[in-house]
Design an enzyme around this catalytic site. Structure first.
Site, PDB file in Angstrom:
ATOM      1  CE  LYS A  82     -12.357   1.111   9.864  1.00 44.19           C
ATOM      2  NZ  LYS A  82     -11.851   0.830   8.561  1.00 44.19           N
ATOM      3  CD  GLU A 140      -2.783  -1.293   2.403  1.00 39.64           C
ATOM      4  OE1 GLU A 140      -3.859  -1.903   2.311  1.00 39.64           O
ATOM      5  OE2 GLU A 140      -2.359  -0.854   3.483  1.00 39.64           O
TER       6      GLU A 140
END
Ligand code: 5RP
Length: 231
Positions: free
Chosen positions: A126, A108
């Site tokens: 989140k 990533e």
């Protein structure tokens, strides 16, 4: 009341609307990994004729895109990308993130580094004031696991081997709990410098540029320059 999956679905669709104007017909976009990224891939697939293809941060996302007819390119064949889209395990108001819950943190970070902008897509659960409640994933070379674990413990964390998990790079993950990460970029640099660490799941030296956050009231867009205090 929307469920977490419905919130993820909404932000995935909003992300597709956000990226489409950025994609020229020859563009390659970067795609992350996880359940939110999966929904993004699904929402993106009907528009696959609008861009050339994607670079993937994992075998999992590559397989999903290929199954839906999105051409996946080896990153070695990609010079530039307008945008990288991915989820996160935690994001703070400065758009620093913890990632790697799905174990794809290193790829990533690599794919994101090629993109002009990082669009982080999350549901509102989140967003945190301080990173570190979610255990920080650290990818390690297997023979260095114990020495790295001792160094992470010396930083105040409690590292636990992610049992039975091997990354796409053939390495292991230590999930480090108990860190209160008040200076994310410093902590990222410190952990990156431990011999045997492949990469750590802090994305602060290069955080997100745009945060799309799904709430019960709709999808909010926050940038690094936005006033990001909770509403
Ligand atoms: C995978 C990741 C994911 O982006 C992160 O774990 C969030 O996942 P999800 O979208 O399933 O909540 O970093 O390595």
């Amino acid at each position: 009341m929307l469920t977490q999956t419905e919130l993820k679905q909404n932000v995935a669709e909003a992300a597709v609307q956000f990226v489409l104007p950025l994609l020229a017909p020859d563009a390659i976009l970067g795609v992350g990994t996880g359940s939110t990224a999966d929904l993004f891939i699904d929402a993106l697939a009907p528009h696959k004729s609008r861009f050339r293809g994607a670079a993937s941060s994992s075998e999992r996302s590559a397989a999903r895109m290929q199954a839906l007819g999105i051409q996946v390119f080896d990153l070695n064949d990609v010079q530039a990308m307008p945008v990288y889209v991915d989820g996160a395990d935690e994001v703070d108001h400065g758009l620093n993130m913890i990632k790697g819950g799905g174990g794809a943190l290193t790829r990533e970070k690599i794919v994101a580094s090629v993109a002009r902008q990082f669009v982080c897509i999350v549901d509102e659960s989140k967003l945190v004031q301080t990173l570190g409640h979610f255990p920080l994933p650290v990818e390690v070379i297997p023979m260095a696991r114990e020495v790295v674990a001792r160094r992470l413990a010396a930083l105040g964390g409690t590292p636990v081997l992610r049992s039975g998990f091997v990354t796409d790079n053939g390495c292991q993950i230590l999930d480090v709990s108990g860190l209160s990460i008040t200076a994310p970029a410093d902590m990222e640099a410190l952990i990156n410098n431990i011999p045997g660490v492949v990469s750590c799941g802090l994305f602060a030296l290069a955080g997100a540029d745009i945060l799309l956050m799904s709430t019960q009231e709709g999808v909010r867009q926050l940038g690094r320059d936005t006033e990001n205090t909770p509403s």
